[in-house]
Design an enzyme around this catalytic site. Sequence first.
Site, PDB file in Angstrom:
ATOM      1  N   ALA A  95     -47.609 -47.305  66.945  1.00 50.41           N
ATOM      2  CA  ALA A  95     -49.046 -46.995  66.999  1.00 50.41           C
ATOM      3  C   ALA A  95     -49.275 -45.801  67.908  1.00 50.41           C
ATOM      4  O   ALA A  95     -48.526 -45.580  68.865  1.00 50.41           O
ATOM      5  CB  ALA A  95     -49.833 -48.205  67.512  1.00 50.41           C
ATOM      6  N   ASP A  96     -50.287 -45.040  67.587  1.00 52.28           N
ATOM      7  CA  ASP A  96     -50.652 -43.902  68.431  1.00 52.28           C
ATOM      8  C   ASP A  96     -52.165 -43.758  68.438  1.00 52.28           C
ATOM      9  O   ASP A  96     -52.798 -43.765  67.379  1.00 52.28           O
ATOM     10  CB  ASP A  96     -50.006 -42.614  67.905  1.00 52.28           C
ATOM     11  CG  ASP A  96     -50.222 -41.446  68.862  1.00 52.28           C
ATOM     12  OD1 ASP A  96     -49.827 -41.560  70.031  1.00 52.28           O
ATOM     13  OD2 ASP A  96     -50.801 -40.427  68.442  1.00 52.28           O
TER      14      ASP A  96
END
Lengths: 184, 184
Positions: free
Chosen positions: A68-69
């Site tokens: 995830a970012d």
Amino acid sequence: MKKIILASASPRRKELLTTAGVEFEVLVSDADETIPDGTAPTDAAMITAEKKSLAVAEKCTDCVVIGADTIVVLDGKILGKPKDEADAASMLRFLSGREHEVITGVCLTDGNKTEKFAQVSRVKFYELTDGEIAAYVATKEPMDKAGAYGIQGKGCVLVESIEGDYFNIVGLPVAATVRALKKF
Amino acid sequence: MKKIILASASPRRKELLTTAGVEFEVLVSDADETIPDGTAPTDAAMITAEKKSLAVAEKCTDCVVIGADTIVVLDGKILGKPKDEADAASMLRFLSGREHEVITGVCLTDGNKTEKFAQVSRVKFYELTDGEIAAYVATKEPMDKAGAYGIQGKGCVLVESIEGDYFNIVGLPVAATVRALKKF
């Protein structure tokens, strides 16, 4: 059933997945997070999430890896983590009184199959005085956070309203991620 | 400076005010929470918040007392805490796939001056299967919560998106409350 791996060092993502009742392990890689200039913010978040998850999937067999970012975007400008306190204050002045976007890209991969998506939430900041900004920067909370604030911490008093998934702003759209995991 | 008192036993409200950096004590009264039939939901939440805060203010001199009341509303129907597990399941079926309102009424009083406001947040639920509802009810989490869910707990996976203040849904619009306290 494959083991679920969270490819993130973020204590907030770990807490969200735990709260949702997912059993998982954490394995972090130092994937290169450089994104070519001119990449659209949503793509940038998904590309980085994919890099993070693929780097961990290489080290793990029979796993589903979650990468995830999270990025903060205003006027097409991507705000990362502040370099120093002056940078944090300047980001908060930029966000003050306005609505910005928080985008989290999520990627699920087992090394072969890869699925990714991005969620966008909108955040409306209160108009902040210089005193309020200085007091918040002094708490040090902004320093490790994209956009220089944490909505789940002392930063809660900066935010007037949001639109979209709250947990997406914290760092992981946990409901959508759990649903994607079930399908995957 | 007057002492700040939170007139609520809710651990969630206590945690939110603490996170926002407010110093306060908790003092709970058993105010009568009966509201006349036909009262508009926003008024009902503010009236109950006022009753709670005034009941505590009577016992306390030189204090600013915060009272709050959170209700869940769909189709003009106010959902309180479920009576039992069957009631919880029926509330969740009612909310499934639809958007409802969460209203928190807040009242500040020192026994003389009284200020109150209400915030409305909108919550869109995912379409839930009977299996998902049964699994969530089995966690017991719904039992002490208006509308039979807690967005900050395992209930996070039920919610697709929100509009408004997230913390208002948890039980206290903490940013607006802190701002109101400063003015008060």
